[in-house]
Design an enzyme around this catalytic site. Structure first.
Site, mmCIF file in Angstrom:
data_model
loop_
_atom_site.group_PDB
_atom_site.id
_atom_site.type_symbol
_atom_site.label_atom_id
_atom_site.label_comp_id
_atom_site.label_asym_id
_atom_site.label_seq_id
_atom_site.Cartn_x
_atom_site.Cartn_y
_atom_site.Cartn_z
ATOM 1 N N CYS A 30 14.517 -32.739 -50.226
ATOM 2 C CA CYS A 30 14.775 -32.501 -51.647
ATOM 3 C C CYS A 30 15.817 -31.400 -51.843
ATOM 4 O O CYS A 30 16.800 -31.584 -52.577
ATOM 5 C CB CYS A 30 13.473 -32.183 -52.374
ATOM 6 S SG CYS A 30 12.391 -31.012 -51.519
HETATM 7 N N1 LIG Z 1 7.120 -33.397 -51.997
HETATM 8 C C1 LIG Z 1 8.444 -33.483 -52.058
HETATM 9 O O1 LIG Z 1 9.082 -33.036 -53.023
HETATM 10 C C2 LIG Z 1 9.209 -34.151 -50.939
HETATM 11 C C3 LIG Z 1 10.571 -34.406 -51.112
HETATM 12 C C4 LIG Z 1 11.294 -35.017 -50.083
HETATM 13 C C5 LIG Z 1 10.652 -35.346 -48.901
HETATM 14 N N2 LIG Z 1 9.328 -35.053 -48.739
HETATM 15 C C6 LIG Z 1 8.703 -35.415 -47.464
HETATM 16 O O2 LIG Z 1 7.952 -36.607 -47.660
HETATM 17 C C7 LIG Z 1 6.778 -36.585 -46.832
HETATM 18 C C8 LIG Z 1 5.545 -36.735 -47.735
HETATM 19 O O3 LIG Z 1 5.535 -35.649 -48.645
HETATM 20 P P1 LIG Z 1 4.409 -35.481 -49.760
HETATM 21 O O4 LIG Z 1 4.831 -34.343 -50.607
HETATM 22 O O5 LIG Z 1 4.098 -36.786 -50.387
HETATM 23 O O6 LIG Z 1 3.171 -35.028 -48.844
HETATM 24 P P2 LIG Z 1 1.602 -35.029 -49.188
HETATM 25 O O7 LIG Z 1 1.402 -35.012 -50.664
HETATM 26 O O8 LIG Z 1 1.016 -33.961 -48.368
HETATM 27 O O9 LIG Z 1 1.121 -36.457 -48.620
HETATM 28 C C9 LIG Z 1 1.089 -36.749 -47.246
HETATM 29 C C10 LIG Z 1 0.519 -38.137 -47.046
HETATM 30 O O10 LIG Z 1 0.468 -38.443 -45.657
HETATM 31 C C11 LIG Z 1 -0.827 -38.932 -45.344
HETATM 32 N N3 LIG Z 1 -1.100 -38.652 -43.933
HETATM 33 C C12 LIG Z 1 -1.049 -37.465 -43.294
HETATM 34 N N4 LIG Z 1 -1.307 -37.644 -41.985
HETATM 35 C C13 LIG Z 1 -1.520 -38.971 -41.805
HETATM 36 C C14 LIG Z 1 -1.818 -39.794 -40.687
HETATM 37 N N5 LIG Z 1 -1.962 -39.265 -39.475
HETATM 38 N N6 LIG Z 1 -1.963 -41.139 -40.891
HETATM 39 C C15 LIG Z 1 -1.838 -41.690 -42.108
HETATM 40 N N7 LIG Z 1 -1.540 -40.967 -43.212
HETATM 41 C C16 LIG Z 1 -1.396 -39.632 -43.053
HETATM 42 C C17 LIG Z 1 -1.733 -38.222 -46.301
HETATM 43 O O11 LIG Z 1 -2.958 -38.917 -46.414
HETATM 44 P P3 LIG Z 1 -4.361 -38.154 -46.634
HETATM 45 O O12 LIG Z 1 -4.070 -36.917 -47.409
HETATM 46 O O13 LIG Z 1 -5.169 -39.164 -47.390
HETATM 47 O O14 LIG Z 1 -4.871 -37.876 -45.283
HETATM 48 C C18 LIG Z 1 -0.891 -38.323 -47.579
HETATM 49 O O15 LIG Z 1 -0.998 -39.623 -48.118
HETATM 50 C C19 LIG Z 1 6.811 -35.247 -46.076
HETATM 51 O O16 LIG Z 1 7.378 -35.442 -44.799
HETATM 52 C C20 LIG Z 1 7.719 -34.384 -46.938
HETATM 53 O O17 LIG Z 1 8.373 -33.366 -46.215
HETATM 54 C C21 LIG Z 1 8.582 -34.490 -49.742
#
Ligand SMILES: NC(=O)c1ccc[n+]([C@@H]2O[C@H](COP(=O)([O-])OP(=O)(O)OC[C@H]3O[C@@H](n4cnc5c(N)ncnc54)[C@H](OP(=O)(O)O)[C@@H]3O)[C@@H](O)[C@H]2O)c1
Length: 352
Positions: free
Chosen positions: A154
């Protein structure tokens, strides 16, 4: 309809992927995966989505994904995504990875920024070269033919959109660039932590990972350096703001020549983004504002020269969860499918 799976469906970017894909004319969500949320219905995890989607979230299993989908979005934490992406790629799926795992072009750079004691090296260095860096405004051609797209971070999206036209036009010195960016709290994901706890994040503003510590520094330097044709270093200072969404990036650089004026900077921005569907160069005198892109895949940018100090100032505003994550990932999928890049993404901002 193209069958799409979302791995990491219970997180913030997962929720945005679902919201946006439900309005996509050529994509059908056929499977959702997570870890802790496995076994729950999507309505239990995200009540706002219940009226539109009735589906149970599964535990991630690449064979199950391959049996149910043709493309997958991986919205997993960095480090965990690399293997999931490799397993899905191996099974013939196209993958858009929202994590950082395939963004850096060299395994050495990945090891430097993301290596840990437990896993010092990239687990699938052979796939790094397969992945396109998913910023359509810079890499449309390589995204179109990619089987894996590494969707940008981001902060890097905001910084690269603000600075790349000026670097490309040779209007700023590549030495001494400062990227000062402010993010809403969803940038840290859905898992609660002390720094993002409401009483701690709600009434203050703070810088964090200052002094070259934030991992997104590598991505910003990689992309701007590739345009400049030489390695460069930026001073990147991220800040946490008490709002849910949005990134405002203010970047500062020295002009490359004395005669670089605001008109030249604006021309470079207009040349770069005049035909871009999602990037708006603000009219002169108007400034980007996160409130005006919230919930949308749009970016606002501008550049000007400080009339007193002579410094070049480039500014951008995006929604970190949309242009900074899930919207941009869908924009990349549209390109990978040979579709109109804007499909499903033309919704406006939510204001106020
Ligand atoms: N947030 C942002 O603004 C943003 C922007 C750009 C990129 N990103 C990137 O996008 C990715 C996701 O970000 P997010 O903010 O959506 O994170 P988040 O809210 O923490 O969600 C992470 C997701 O991954 C799942 N997960 C974690 N370990 C897992 C596993 N071993 N097997 C299956 N599912 C698993 C979690 O499921 P449970 O919680 O149900 O276990 C949850 O659905 C990250 O790499 C982040 O750096 C985020």
């Amino acid at each position: 309809m193209l069958k799409a799976a979302i791995v990491g469906a219970s997180g913030y970017t997962g929720a945005e992927l679902i919201r946006l894909l439900l309005a996509h004319p050529k994509v059908e969500i056929t499977a959702l995966y997570a870890r802790r949320a496995a076994g729950s219905s999507i309505g239990e995890v995200f009540p706002q989505l219940a009226p539109q989607l009735s589906m149970t979230i599964e535990a991630f299993d690449p064979d199950h994904v391959a049996a149910n989908a043709e493309v997958a979005f991986c919205a997993l934490p960095h480090g965990q995504s690399a293997r999931a992406v490799a397993a899905l790629y191996e099974r013939g799926l196209k993958v858009v990875d929202l994590s950082a795992d395939y963004r850096l072009r060299s395994a050495a750079s990945y090891a430097e920024w993301y290596g840990s004691e437990k896993e010092p090296e990239h687990p699938h260095p052979e796939l790094i070269g397969e992945a396109a860096y998913g910023l359509p405004e810079l890499h449309r051609g390589s995204i179109r033919v990619a089987k894996i797209t590494a969707s940008p971070g981001c902060y890097p999206t905001s910084a690269i959109l603000a600075l790349s036209p000026l670097v490309r036009a040779g209007l700023i010195s590549t030495e001494g660039i400062v990227v000062d960016a402010k993010s809403g709290v969803t940038g840290a994901g859905r898992s609660p932590g002390q720094a993002t706890h409401f009483p701690e994040a709600g009434e203050g503003v703070r810088a964090y990972k200052v002094g070259g510590l934030h991992r997104h520094t590598a991505e910003i330097e990689q992309e701007l350096g590739a345009i400049a044709g030489n390695e460069l270093k930026v001073t990147f200072t991220p800040h946490l703001l008490p709002m849910s969404r949005g990134i405002l990036c203010c970047a500062y650089a020295r002009p490359s020549r004395d005669d670089v004026d605001t008109a030249a900077l604006r021309k470079a921005m207009n040349d770069a983004y005049g035909d871009e569907p999602f990037v708006r160069v603000m009219p002169e005198g108007k400034l980007p504002d996160t409130a005006h892109v919230r919930g949308s895949n749009r970016a606002q940018v501008t550049a000007l020269r400080d009339r007193r100090s002579g410094q070049v100032i480039a500014i951008s505003a995006i929604d970190n969860l949309v242009k900074g994550a899930s919207g941009q990932a869908i924009q990349a999928l549209n390109l990978m499918q040979g579709w109109d890049e804007t499909l499903g993404l033309m919704g406006g901002a939510i204001f106020p």
